[in-house]
Scaffold this motif. Structure first.
Motif, short mmCIF file in Angstrom:
data_model
loop_
_atom_site.label_atom_id
_atom_site.label_comp_id
_atom_site.label_asym_id
_atom_site.label_seq_id
_atom_site.Cartn_x
_atom_site.Cartn_y
_atom_site.Cartn_z
N ALA A 93 1.64 -2.97 -8.60
CA ALA A 93 0.22 -2.64 -8.73
C ALA A 93 -0.58 -3.32 -7.64
O ALA A 93 -0.34 -4.48 -7.31
N VAL A 94 -1.51 -2.58 -7.08
CA VAL A 94 -2.45 -3.11 -6.09
C VAL A 94 -3.86 -2.66 -6.49
O VAL A 94 -4.03 -1.71 -7.24
N ASP A 95 -4.87 -3.35 -5.97
CA ASP A 95 -6.25 -2.99 -6.28
C ASP A 95 -6.71 -1.75 -5.53
O ASP A 95 -7.55 -1.00 -6.03
N ASP A 96 -6.18 -1.55 -4.33
CA ASP A 96 -6.62 -0.44 -3.48
C ASP A 96 -5.43 0.02 -2.64
O ASP A 96 -5.06 -0.65 -1.67
N VAL A 97 -4.83 1.14 -3.01
CA VAL A 97 -3.63 1.63 -2.32
C VAL A 97 -3.92 1.91 -0.85
O VAL A 97 -3.14 1.54 0.02
N GLU A 110 -4.26 -1.35 1.11
CA GLU A 110 -2.96 -2.02 1.23
C GLU A 110 -2.06 -1.26 2.18
O GLU A 110 -1.31 -1.85 2.96
N THR A 164 -0.73 6.53 -5.27
CA THR A 164 0.52 5.85 -4.93
C THR A 164 0.80 5.97 -3.45
O THR A 164 0.26 6.84 -2.76
N HIS A 216 -2.11 2.28 -7.86
CA HIS A 216 -3.36 1.87 -8.51
C HIS A 216 -3.76 2.96 -9.49
O HIS A 216 -3.74 4.14 -9.15
N SER A 217 -4.11 2.55 -10.71
CA SER A 217 -4.60 3.48 -11.72
C SER A 217 -6.08 3.19 -11.95
O SER A 217 -6.44 2.04 -12.22
#
Length: 129
Positions: free
Chosen positions: A82-86, A89, A112, A127-128
């Motif tokens: 999981a990341v805050d902002d695909v 990143e 994704t 990120h969802s």
């Protein structure tokens, strides 16, 4: 019940440690020698140092390489982080030279991207909303 340790099989533990720490930003948690060639080598998120550990597991078992090869050939990630902002990143990692097999893709409320960890695995960042 909760996940304590999960693993990815890596071709080279030293190379994997460099990639997962220097590129992805994880931190080393455990590094315990297990004989002459293998180590119990785990990394964690710096944001959750007591959270789930990722074991960078050697590919010693004969079933591992065919399994990893099949996953990569079919484009299936071995793990998802999981990341805050695909998109951010993706840009950061691409700037560091990381190779992506899937650029950021929005699917409803989920975004994704998939990268090559240089150790025989595809890794998804997600990120969802």
């Amino acid at each position: 019940m909760r996940i304590h340790v999960t693993s990815v099989f890596v071709d080279d533990q030293a190379k994997a440690l460099r990639f997962y720490t220097d590129m992805l930003g994880f931190v080393k948690k455990h590094d315990v020698p297990l004989g002459e060639e293998a180590r119990w080598l785990t990394v964690v998120s710096p944001e959750d140092p007591d959270g789930t550990e990722l074991l960078l597991e050697p590919c010693g078992h004969p079933a591992v390489q065919p399994y990893k090869t099949a996953l990569v050939q079919d484009g299936i990630p071995a793990a998802s982080f999981a990341v805050d902002d695909v998109r951010a990143e993706f840009e950061r990692l691409r700037g560091l030279g990381v190779t992506f097999t899937q650029e950021p893709l929005e699917m409803g409320t989920v975004t994704t991207a998939v990268l090559d960890d240089t150790c025989g695995n595809l890794i998804q960042i997600v990120h969802s909303a």
